[in-house]
Motif scaffolding. Structure first.
Motif, mmCIF file in Angstrom:
data_model
loop_
_atom_site.group_PDB
_atom_site.id
_atom_site.type_symbol
_atom_site.label_atom_id
_atom_site.label_comp_id
_atom_site.label_asym_id
_atom_site.label_seq_id
_atom_site.Cartn_x
_atom_site.Cartn_y
_atom_site.Cartn_z
ATOM 1 N N VAL A 125 0.848 -1.201 0.000
ATOM 2 C CA VAL A 125 0.000 0.000 0.000
ATOM 3 C C VAL A 125 0.882 1.249 0.000
ATOM 4 C CG1 VAL A 125 -1.686 1.314 1.349
ATOM 5 C CG2 VAL A 125 -1.979 -1.162 1.034
ATOM 6 N N ALA A 143 2.030 1.744 -3.477
ATOM 7 C CA ALA A 143 0.918 2.242 -4.294
ATOM 8 C C ALA A 143 0.717 3.733 -4.075
ATOM 9 C CB ALA A 143 -0.362 1.468 -3.965
ATOM 10 N N ALA A 181 -8.555 8.956 -4.399
ATOM 11 C CA ALA A 181 -9.413 8.400 -5.456
ATOM 12 C C ALA A 181 -8.854 7.072 -5.942
ATOM 13 C CB ALA A 181 -9.510 9.391 -6.617
ATOM 14 N N GLY A 182 -7.530 7.016 -6.091
ATOM 15 C CA GLY A 182 -6.917 5.784 -6.578
ATOM 16 C C GLY A 182 -7.121 4.634 -5.616
ATOM 17 N N VAL A 236 -10.530 3.062 -5.618
ATOM 18 C CA VAL A 236 -10.737 2.037 -6.648
ATOM 19 C C VAL A 236 -10.161 0.705 -6.184
ATOM 20 C CG1 VAL A 236 -10.283 1.360 -9.027
ATOM 21 C CG2 VAL A 236 -10.669 3.775 -8.471
ATOM 22 N N LEU A 237 -8.927 0.743 -5.660
ATOM 23 C CA LEU A 237 -8.296 -0.499 -5.200
ATOM 24 C C LEU A 237 -9.154 -1.182 -4.136
ATOM 25 C CD1 LEU A 237 -5.863 0.709 -6.738
ATOM 26 C CD2 LEU A 237 -4.397 -0.158 -4.927
ATOM 27 N N ALA A 238 -9.702 -0.386 -3.239
ATOM 28 C CA ALA A 238 -10.480 -0.951 -2.132
ATOM 29 C C ALA A 238 -11.777 -1.577 -2.609
ATOM 30 C CB ALA A 238 -10.764 0.127 -1.092
ATOM 31 N N GLY A 239 -12.150 -1.290 -3.859
ATOM 32 C CA GLY A 239 -13.390 -1.826 -4.390
ATOM 33 C C GLY A 239 -13.212 -3.101 -5.207
ATOM 34 N N GLY A 240 -11.957 -3.548 -5.369
ATOM 35 C CA GLY A 240 -11.719 -4.703 -6.237
ATOM 36 C C GLY A 240 -10.899 -5.784 -5.562
ATOM 37 N N LEU A 241 -10.175 -6.538 -6.368
ATOM 38 C CA LEU A 241 -9.429 -7.695 -5.874
ATOM 39 C C LEU A 241 -8.289 -7.275 -4.937
ATOM 40 C CD1 LEU A 241 -9.261 -10.765 -6.081
ATOM 41 C CD2 LEU A 241 -7.868 -10.504 -8.136
ATOM 42 N N ALA A 242 -7.857 -6.018 -5.016
ATOM 43 C CA ALA A 242 -6.793 -5.531 -4.139
ATOM 44 C C ALA A 242 -7.302 -5.177 -2.748
ATOM 45 C CB ALA A 242 -6.117 -4.306 -4.770
ATOM 46 N N ALA A 243 -8.604 -5.292 -2.529
ATOM 47 C CA ALA A 243 -9.197 -4.884 -1.247
ATOM 48 C C ALA A 243 -8.555 -5.622 -0.079
ATOM 49 C CB ALA A 243 -10.703 -5.176 -1.262
ATOM 50 N N ASN A 244 -8.330 -4.881 0.996
ATOM 51 C CA ASN A 244 -7.770 -5.509 2.196
ATOM 52 C C ASN A 244 -8.075 -4.622 3.397
ATOM 53 O OD1 ASN A 244 -5.282 -3.672 2.703
ATOM 54 N ND2 ASN A 244 -5.117 -4.217 0.528
ATOM 55 N N ARG A 245 -7.953 -5.201 4.579
ATOM 56 C CA ARG A 245 -8.369 -4.473 5.782
ATOM 57 C C ARG A 245 -7.477 -3.267 6.057
ATOM 58 N NH1 ARG A 245 -10.734 -8.086 10.273
ATOM 59 N NH2 ARG A 245 -12.073 -8.403 8.446
ATOM 60 N N ILE A 246 -6.194 -3.377 5.715
ATOM 61 C CA ILE A 246 -5.294 -2.244 5.940
ATOM 62 C C ILE A 246 -5.727 -1.053 5.092
ATOM 63 C CG2 ILE A 246 -2.935 -1.477 5.448
ATOM 64 C CD1 ILE A 246 -2.101 -4.341 6.532
#
Lengths: 289, 289, 289, 289
Positions: free
Chosen positions: B182, B185, B198-199, B202-212
């Protein structure tokens, strides 16, 4: 409703063009594959004999192509043939610097450009559930938004030309990196004689939680590597991550390592497996393959 | 209700001992800090003058100590003084091989051992919401379970002696690695002129999503590095990850790199900041600090 | 001439003790292997029934042992039995912090300590051509110098207690790293269809020149991995490098990666091959094994 | 004696063209810098108004240009203007795949191509002591050899088109990697309180010996980072290494990390320092800058 020229009817482009036709737009497509074009006609679109024919009279041109060189070739033709006021939306995943160069070339002809790469893979394309990361001018984004809404769910305007590609690159870095981390966790657990499923359940309940652990831990533990998103494509994307880092003038050690691990998966012959097959690399170097 | 000796009343141990006393157990504690013991008495427990006094007559001994050497010293004393049938639960985060060695020594005296490291940090300890990863025998786990339930929410028996430590190590590897990813990124996005918020959305909405990404992206973008979990502790934990990998005979390239990035954060003077301060390392090497 | 107790008569210790006996010193040795002691007697030394017997009446004790735990056990016995004024020279390769701890314990009994690890391997030991890196006090180094001169060629007093181990660690880091770099160069050249021998000849003629390229490029190109210095030992040494870095509070990314590559070679079953077998790891992850 | 067109009279090209003129060849040069051309005239050559004029009537064209895009532009013009039988020698350091593409384009016009990148830097160019790594056909290499002998000392024909670039890439990988390793050794020694000079003396006497240690350890210990070969150029070269690895389909973890360390040196503002300034990166992340 818009008049759209759609170039590139592959695994991603084909369902995307179909959604636009289904939404009532006039979609004229071109692809080197004749069956791909037949499929578009079935879905209510029209076939063209080439790029220039596909974009004749179009208000919007959408490109969905494999690599930088294809985008360069096709957009050169689009810019040569396209008229003042055309909106060119490139949804391919390519280097940010290529997106910027295309936008600059196009601007000289009065053609506006958005870079709008997507994530979500084939399933996302089929289900109109893609995430779309858009770079370019506010008013062009606003104009394209109804089209994007026919294709995806998370649609974010993230910045100027190239910004969409940078966000896509950041996404692929984090996704590839988490696959590598989960792979190392699995190998460590198994080699230490710990039940991997029980161990990953704990991880998934705490700060280590992530979507890959949610969606893929069962298949990874079972060594089911059917794609999904192929290692070959992730390898291409890690090349873009490195190009983006170089362009931005930053040092990203994790990106450097993840790129080599993905390259290893491909070199070892796993290019057509799912990107979770990074696990096979960690297994091999740990003597557990 | 059990008679418990509790050794190590620090930031974690203090609220944990308190919860056990509040649950009705008889808790006799020892710590080198007098105020720590006073606090336990306030919470309904009793103070002891030393390890041997704390465990006199105990059915269960719980240890919550900073490092391997403390665990070795205290458990040596516990094993010497403790009687046949005692259950020794070490909740410290230490090397798996140390946990195994303690269990072997204890077995010779008829003392049963569980390794039960936790995650969830100070907040988890205060709110009795820890994740607890337990290694040892089934029946010992069953006996300890009511005590664990007074301390945590996710409680999993993951395998034999040392298995708890291995799972904790895997957890810290994934957590540290995701922080590093992260961080890269964020630096890539910002350096490329993209809005990081904003970037990351997007990540948090897809396969890159994670609790951190969920919990920490706002504070990371704002460069708010108040702990939370300190870099110093994560540095210690990455040492355990490497020891666990060595013990298990595996090669973990990501773990090797994450360990050096955490070591860098510490060497650069950020040891008392939150582990999200890995971002400061990536910023520095990218010329953006 | 000195009265020397020599503990540890393995592949390295055996010829070293022999050289000292040949130089006229009175050498009493101990090793768990009876044939090793017989060999010392043949070389003019004497056998002892244990550590304490070996060092009885000695002015100097030399230890040459595999790992930290052996050094800790033996030196504990030496310190217990040894008299005021004894000089204890530990020539094992161990963690700097262990060397420092031994020196501190010994000082309380009036025993002086040098850490004096060596490089040059079995051939260096046999030919009395070792490099010896010495940590400790000036006057103790001066006293030991005649003994060192019977064993090696490059003999350098590099600093206080532990400094010899740090230099040895730095040496193994650079050696391991160059093996990894040369391995990657070979794989890149061969995969690109370039004659590796011609390519490495160019490298050996310029700024990339190094002794490993000089001594090992032919055997590496021929995939001849007979030891030499075994991967297993280099794996142990990379553990010491990482411990030394942690102790010194520094971040060494190359060391972190080299350690994982060496760990991979070992995990893949190449532990008894020469350390140039790092090439097998790079070949494997590049799909060329 | 040959009639030579020489394109690119920079720090490297200028003395190289001078040596060829001094050797009796007819050298017509072109560069965008007027002083560079004046210098060639002084050295006995002639100036041209552009690429096409410079190569008019030439038997051999030599190009010495900064980056792939310059080589692509200039060689396109050379191929367009050049006649059948021309020998085009590109001595720039670029991607192997670009060299191959240039050779293929040129072949269609009957123009023969050699890729012949050099190492040895500015001093090597001035003293006609370069190492020259040549890719292309045997007979073309034979024809060019007298010219190369006017420019360098180590001249090796390493394989087909692109092979020269691959060897140069392998060279820069090993050079960059050894700088990083020596940097880590220095930081470890100093942080542990060991005299770095004494320590490196030991390393230079054993298996860790290498030319960088010989030539640069004094200046590195003294933190004298005057170039020499600049970080900016090594950063460019590490990009070529990664492109070459990708093209060859191999995974090179050390290359990936070295590339990020060099990128860090550049991002931190040390681009115009000598490549030994990698030491500044390791110092910074170790809190010793």
């Amino acid at each position: 409703m818009s008049k759209i020229g759609f170039i590139g009817l592959g695994i991603m482009g084909s369902p995307m063009a179909g959604h636009l036709a289904a939404a009532g737009h006039t979609v004229t497509g071109f692809d080197l594959s004749e069956p791909a074009m037949a499929k578009l006609v079935e879905a209510g679109g029209q076939r063209a004999g080439g790029v220039t024919e596909a974009i004749a009279g179009a208000e919007v041109v959408i490109t969905m192509l494999p690599q930088d060189e294809h985008v360069e070739a096709v957009t050169t033709e689009v810019i040569a043939a396209g008229g003042d006021g055309l909106l060119l939306i490139d949804m391919s995943t390519i280097r940010p610097e290529t997106s910027i160069a295309v936008a600059e070339s196009a601007a000289r002809k009065g053609i506006r450009v958005l870079d709008a790469p997507v994530s979500g893979g084939e399933a996302g394309a089929r289900n109109a559930a893609l995430s779309i990361m858009v770079g370019g001018a506010d008013e062009d984004f606003a104009e394209a938004l109804p089209l994007f809404e026919a294709l995806g769910k998370t649609i974010v305007h993230v910045g100027p030309h190239g910004a969409g590609q940078v966000v896509k690159a950041a996404n692929q870095l984090v996704v590839g990196g988490i696959y590598a981390l989960v792979s190392e966790a699995i190998v460590l657990l198994e080699a230490a004689g710990v039940d991997a499923r029980a161990g990953l359940d704990v991880l998934a309940g705490g700060l280590a939680a992530n979507r890959i652990l949610d969606l893929k831990r069962e298949s990874m533990i079972a060594r089911d590597f059917r794609p999904g998103f192929r290692i070959d494509l992730h390898h291409k994307d890690m090349g873009i991550v490195q190009a983006a880092a170089r362009q931005a003038g930053v040092s990203l050690p994790m990106a450097g390592l993840v790129a080599q691990l993905v390259a290893a998966a491909r070199a070892m012959g796993h290019g057509s497996l799912d990107h979770s097959a990074l696990l096979k690399v960690v297994e091999t170097i740990s003597g557990r393959a």
